[in-house]
Structure formats: structure tokens, C-alpha cells
Design an enzyme around this catalytic site. Structure first.
Site, PDB file in Angstrom:
ATOM      1  N   PRO A 140       0.823  -1.213   0.000  1.00 54.48           N
ATOM      2  CA  PRO A 140       0.000   0.000   0.000  1.00 54.48           C
ATOM      3  C   PRO A 140       0.857   1.263   0.000  1.00 54.48           C
ATOM      4  CG  PRO A 140      -0.314  -1.268   2.037  1.00 54.48           C
ATOM      5  CD  PRO A 140       0.691  -1.998   1.221  1.00 54.48           C
ATOM      6  N   GLU A 141       0.524   2.187  -0.878  1.00 55.98           N
ATOM      7  CA  GLU A 141       1.193   3.488  -0.897  1.00 55.98           C
ATOM      8  C   GLU A 141       0.248   4.526  -0.299  1.00 55.98           C
ATOM      9  OE1 GLU A 141       3.471   4.767  -4.143  1.00 55.98           O
ATOM     10  OE2 GLU A 141       4.204   2.793  -4.694  1.00 55.98           O
TER      11      GLU A 141
END
Ligand code: ZN
Length: 283
Positions: A2-3
Site C-alpha cells: 500500500p502506498e
């Protein structure tokens, strides 16, 4: 992994379930993930009210009424599962705990939030509220890319004289917080800058022009995450991942999407990570 946009999507998904609510029970099912959990974490969470749910870089921060802040990091594979009252209606249905359900929080509105992390690179920690720089993971972070402190003059100055490639400079969390591999590739594609170009060899004007591009790329991804949240709200479910159409990321060998460009997307490895770019229109 996840960014920032995915983390922001998770935060927005948790917000209606958690903000203003009391954690009635915390079930901490192992001693830690990437790092040990703080001492007596279950006890310190049980009975606490969540006053505010914020995000700093890729960290979700829950300010508790007892003066502590809960830090949540999704790591590589962390997911937040909401069961029960996720729709504003009471379902009283919780799935049985699964192997990688490490922390389970029951909320006074009937919701249950489960932190599931198969690869265990995630983290949870508690630190004194009021000063985020009190936490070592946050202390050295640069400005938020969507915040006012991140602007054209700041970025031009931060990149000036740097001999590292622009790709590495934008991944440097001290320069700007929360940018990861995927979105840096997308940003450089839109900016027409090669990921291999030395940061200090980019003119101040081009460096400054990266700022609105970074903001747009992140905002579009957050908007896409918001759409996935609306879908998710159709049913109890999982927060953390959604599908995007990336311009260059993971598109090696495909035609460049830039209008009028006849180039082909190439993959190079920089500092152990893949960069995807068009050698024809990214200079
Ligand atoms: Zn191109």
C-alpha cells in the site's frame, strides 16, 4: 504494497466507524509484527475513545482521549477488515478469526476492526499524543506531498545539487513523505523526466513543475480509492487495495501512453526496484 493513496483510502474507510467511538475490547493475538507491540497494548486500548483519525505519510494515526496516539502501519500486506456495523446498520456478524488476524478491535457501535497481515511487515504502536515527531518513524519525515509546506520553491531547493537519480530523490522520505515506487514512476512519466536523470540536473522550473503533478497523481489515486470505498460499502469488507490503471507502472514492452509518442515502456532496476519509463519522451 500500500502506498499513500491506499493508506488514505483505508483511513477514510475507518473514519466513520472509529471517530468519536470507544474501543470496548482489544484482542492482541501475538506479541508483535515487524516490531514488538508496546507493553500492555490491549489494556491501553480498551476503553479508549478515538478522537481523531489522521494520516501522516503512510501511517494512520488515531488520537485517543487518554493522551496517547495509536500508530498503524500496513507494511507490505496489512489489511483492515471491518465486520458488523460497517454500514451504519447493525449486522452482528463477525467472521471467525483467521490465521493472520493479529489485532481485533471491537467498537461500541457494534463494528469489529481486524488487522490482518500475512507477511507481518506491518506495525502498531502507541506514543504520547500532541507531538508526532515524538515517534521515531515520523520524526525525520519530510513534508506531506498534499500539504502547503510541499511547494515549488521547496522542491527545487531540495533537489538542487543532488547527484542521486530523481527517482531515488523522490523516494527519499526526508525530501517528501509517503511517495513510493509506483507513484514516482507515474509522476515522472507525466513530467517527461527520465527516472535516471540526476536530481540536481533538473532545472528549478522543471523541478517545481513536479509539485502539481505529484499532487494530481496522488489525488486521482485517492479519488479512485474513494470509488472503491463506495463499492466496498455495499457490503462488509476489506480496506486497503484497489485496482488502478497505471500509465507506465508494470507496463514493460507496451506502447507509451503519451499522446504523439511512439516509444515503448522500458523497465530498469534502480536501487533494487523496478522503474518503468519511456526512454523517448522522458529525458
Ligand atoms: Zn513516450
Amino acid at each position: 504494497m500500500p502506498e499513500l493513496p491506499e493508506v488514505e483510502t483505508v483511513r477514510r474507510g475507518l473514519e466513520p466507524v472509529l471517530t468519536g467511538r470507544v474501543i470496548t475490547r482489544a484482542d492482541v493475538r501475538r506479541a508483535g509484527l515487524r516490531w514488538p507491540f508496546p507493553p500492555r497494548m490491549a489494556e491501553r486500548l480498551t476503553g479508549a475513545r478515538v478522537e481523531r483519525l489522521r494520516r501522516r505519510s503512510k501511517y494512520i494515526l488515531a488520537d485517543l482521549d487518554r493522551g496517547e496516539t495509536l500508530l498503524i502501519h500496513l507494511g507490505m500486506s496489512g489489511r483492515m477488515l471491518i465486520s458488523g456495523n460497517s454500514l451504519g446498520k447493525f449486522h452482528h456478524h463477525h467472521p471467525a478469526p483467521e490465521k493472520h488476524d493479529h489485532v481485533v478491535l471491537d467498537i461500541d457501535n457494534g463494528a469489529r476492526i481486524t488487522f490482518n497481515d500475512a507477511r507481518r511487515f506491518g506495525a502498531m504502536d502507541l506514543f504520547p499524543g500532541g507531538d508526532d515527531t515524538a515517534h521515531p518513524l515520523i520524526a525525520k519525515l519530510g513534508p506531506e506531498p498534499l500539504g502547503n509546506a510541499f511547494n515549488e520553491a521547496y522542491l527545487a531547493e531540495a533537489l538542487a545539487g543532488k547527484t542521486t537519480p530523481i527517482k531515488a530523490a523522490l523516494l527519499d522520505q526526508r525530501i517528501v513523505a509517503g511517495l513510493g515506487n509506483i507513484y514516482v514512476c507515474e509522476v515522472l512519466s507525466r513530467a517527461g523526466i527520465s527516472p535516471k536523470r540526476k536530481a540536481g540536473r533538473i532545472s528549478a522550473a522543471r523541478a517545481g513543475a513536479l509539485v502539481p503533478i505529484i499532487r494530481t497523481v496522488l489525488r486521482e489515486a485517492i479519488e479512485a480509492g474513494g470509488s472503491s470505498l463506495r463499492d466496498y460499502r455495499q457490503a462488509d469488507g476489506e480496506l486497503g487495495y484497489f485496482q488502478h490503471a497505471f500509465r507506465v507502472y508494470d507496463r514493460e514492452g507496451e506502447p507509451c501512453p503519451t499522446p504523439g509518442c511512439v516509444g515503448t515502456i522500458r523497465r530498469v532496476v534502480q536501487s533494487g526496484r523496478s522503474s518503468f519509463y519511456c526512454p523517448r519522451c522522458q529525458r
